[in-house]
Design an enzyme around this catalytic site. Structure first.
Site, PDB file in Angstrom:
ATOM      1  N   TYR A 195     -28.692  -0.624   7.205  1.00 30.68           N
ATOM      2  CA  TYR A 195     -27.937  -0.345   5.984  1.00 30.68           C
ATOM      3  C   TYR A 195     -27.954   1.155   5.689  1.00 30.68           C
ATOM      4  O   TYR A 195     -26.915   1.771   5.447  1.00 30.68           O
ATOM      5  CB  TYR A 195     -28.531  -1.121   4.809  1.00 30.68           C
ATOM      6  CG  TYR A 195     -27.838  -0.824   3.495  1.00 30.68           C
ATOM      7  CD1 TYR A 195     -26.555  -1.294   3.250  1.00 30.68           C
ATOM      8  CD2 TYR A 195     -28.458  -0.056   2.505  1.00 30.68           C
ATOM      9  CE1 TYR A 195     -25.893  -1.012   2.071  1.00 30.68           C
ATOM     10  CE2 TYR A 195     -27.816   0.225   1.314  1.00 30.68           C
ATOM     11  CZ  TYR A 195     -26.541  -0.258   1.092  1.00 30.68           C
ATOM     12  OH  TYR A 195     -25.891   0.033  -0.084  1.00 30.68           O
ATOM     13  N   ASN A 237     -13.179  -8.084  -5.391  1.00 25.69           N
ATOM     14  CA  ASN A 237     -13.263  -9.367  -6.104  1.00 25.69           C
ATOM     15  C   ASN A 237     -14.569  -9.548  -6.864  1.00 25.69           C
ATOM     16  O   ASN A 237     -14.727 -10.488  -7.618  1.00 25.69           O
ATOM     17  CB  ASN A 237     -13.050 -10.538  -5.128  1.00 25.69           C
ATOM     18  CG  ASN A 237     -14.131 -10.585  -4.078  1.00 25.69           C
ATOM     19  OD1 ASN A 237     -14.384  -9.599  -3.414  1.00 25.69           O
ATOM     20  ND2 ASN A 237     -14.793 -11.708  -3.951  1.00 25.69           N
ATOM     21  N   THR A 238     -15.504  -8.619  -6.702  1.00 22.61           N
ATOM     22  CA  THR A 238     -16.797  -8.818  -7.366  1.00 22.61           C
ATOM     23  C   THR A 238     -17.470  -7.474  -7.632  1.00 22.61           C
ATOM     24  O   THR A 238     -17.086  -6.453  -7.055  1.00 22.61           O
ATOM     25  CB  THR A 238     -17.702  -9.724  -6.485  1.00 22.61           C
ATOM     26  OG1 THR A 238     -18.960  -9.890  -7.131  1.00 22.61           O
ATOM     27  CG2 THR A 238     -17.952  -9.096  -5.123  1.00 22.61           C
ATOM     28  N   ILE A 247     -19.028  -3.931  -8.657  1.00 20.09           N
ATOM     29  CA  ILE A 247     -18.432  -2.657  -9.058  1.00 20.09           C
ATOM     30  C   ILE A 247     -16.986  -2.572  -8.608  1.00 20.09           C
ATOM     31  O   ILE A 247     -16.186  -1.927  -9.261  1.00 20.09           O
ATOM     32  CB  ILE A 247     -19.073  -1.424  -8.372  1.00 20.09           C
ATOM     33  CG1 ILE A 247     -20.533  -1.635  -8.066  1.00 20.09           C
ATOM     34  CG2 ILE A 247     -18.893  -0.169  -9.206  1.00 20.09           C
ATOM     35  CD1 ILE A 247     -21.068  -0.471  -7.243  1.00 20.09           C
TER      36      ILE A 247
END
Ligand SMILES: *[C@@H]1O[C@H](CO)[C@@H](O)[C@H](O)[C@H]1NC(C)=O
Ligand SMILES: *[C@@H]1O[C@H](CO)[C@@H](O)[C@H](O)[C@H]1NC(C)=O
Length: 330
Positions: free
Chosen positions: A204, A52-53, A55
């Site tokens: 991460y 939905n956003t 890339i």
């Protein structure tokens, strides 16, 4: 007569023009390679997570414009529907669908797969794109640290549950969006869930290294199936991924840091180029277990090639997603 008044604004103006011209040139230079092959994807069934956003959305848009049937797997249905409307309007492709999939919940992932399998008998391309970046410590539904939980375990379960369809649809492709951050990643064998110590960047990086380890583990298991799996680095992209990074979202960051970094950041559509290349290029029909950046084959760090860690993480992942209790997993 008023010459003394106008000279300064002109100098200032041309200074700004030069700086922004340089910024635009620099930006073009750092955009990286475009995937120029006009290859179509008519009728191919594709899933893009986190579509939905950013890339993910641009990847979905490009695939839709090439004729694919695109399933956008997203957590927030309102934003997903808005993005789908935008893509449908833009590409005139009506085969674009939103399906709820919260990668921080095994139950939501299983429901997604059930609904998807009720709607489609094939899956040609799975793009594991969704990612959480440097968030404060949070847990998934099952109590897994959010970054490794979504970026790795959620996609591990999703991919595993879809393997039967991917095999049936072979030649088919799995594309894992990782990051250059994998290079700094360490798998914390004694604290995978960051319970003893939590650092957002470290968690991460660990999750992105896990993506590459899994790509290799899976590629080995999929030998002779004509299902390929590859990982890639999309480039640093000006998306919402960075919303947890404090310099980027602070007021001063908006004022000073963003304009300085802008020429070096990829836009969303250029961030999608390597994903498209790995998903569609006929050159890569037989390529599997590899890592790409800027539409080129690259070497990941040594730790990403360590067979012992690959197998260790695979075993832990099977255990944590409780694969033995899922009848449809093969
Ligand atoms: C990537 O690859 C495998 C498929 O091997 C999957 O299990 C793993 O979780 C994926 N990770 C992501 C999001 O890249
Ligand atoms: C995580 O990776 C980034 C990018 O490669 C690096 O700059 C950073 O130092 C790493 N952080 C940790 C804690 O490993």
């Amino acid at each position: 007569m008023f010459g003394f008044l106008s000279s300064k604004p002109i100098v200032l103006f041309s200074g700004i023009a030069t700086a922004s011209g340089a910024a635009i040139l620099t930006k073009e230079y750092f955009q990286g390679t475009k995937f120029k092959d006009p290859i179509r994807a008519d009728g191919k069934v594709v899933i893009v997570t986190g579509a939905n956003t950013g890339i993910g959305k641009e990847t979905a848009r490009e695939l839709a414009s090439r004729g694919a049937h695109v399933y956008m797997a997203c957590r927030d249905m309102k934003r997903c529907n808005e993005a789908r409307d935008d893509i449908m309007l833009d590409t005139k492709n009506s085969n674009v669908y939103c399906k709820k999939c919260d990668l921080a919940s095994f139950e939501s992932i299983k429901n997604f797969v059930k609904e998807f399998k009720a709607a489609e008998k094939n899956l040609d391309i799975l793009i594991n794109n969704a990612g959480v970046m440097r968030c404060p410590r949070k847990l998934t539904k099952e109590g897994i640290e959010m970054q490794i939980g979504v970026n790795h375990f959620g996609h591990f379960l999703l991919t595993t549950l879809l393997l039967d369809l991917l095999k049936k649809s072979a030649p088919s492709r799995i594309v894992n969006v990782s990051s250059l951050a994998h290079a700094k990643g360490k798998i914390k064998i004694d604290d995978l869930n960051s319970e003893k110590h939590y650092d957002p960047a470290e968690a991460y990086n660990q999750s992105k290294l896990a993506n590459i380890l899994f790509t290799r583990g899976l590629a080995k298991r999929l030998e002779d199936t004509q299902v390929t799996v590859n990982a890639l680095h999309p480039g640093i992209v000006t998306t919402e991924l960075g919303r947890h990074m404090s310099i980027y979202s602070s007021f001063l960051g908006k004022l000073f840091v963003q304009p300085i970094l802008w020429p070096f950041m990829k836009t969303e559509s250029s961030g999608a180029q390597t994903t498209l290349y790995v998903a569609l290029s006929p050159e890569l029909d037989k390529t599997t277990g590899k890592y790409f950046s800027d539409c080129e084959l690259k070497q990941p760090v040594d730790e990403a090639l360590d067979e012992k860690i690959i197998e260790w993480l695979w075993k832990v992942s099977e255990k944590w997603v409780k694969l033995d209790k899922i009848p449809s997993a093969s």
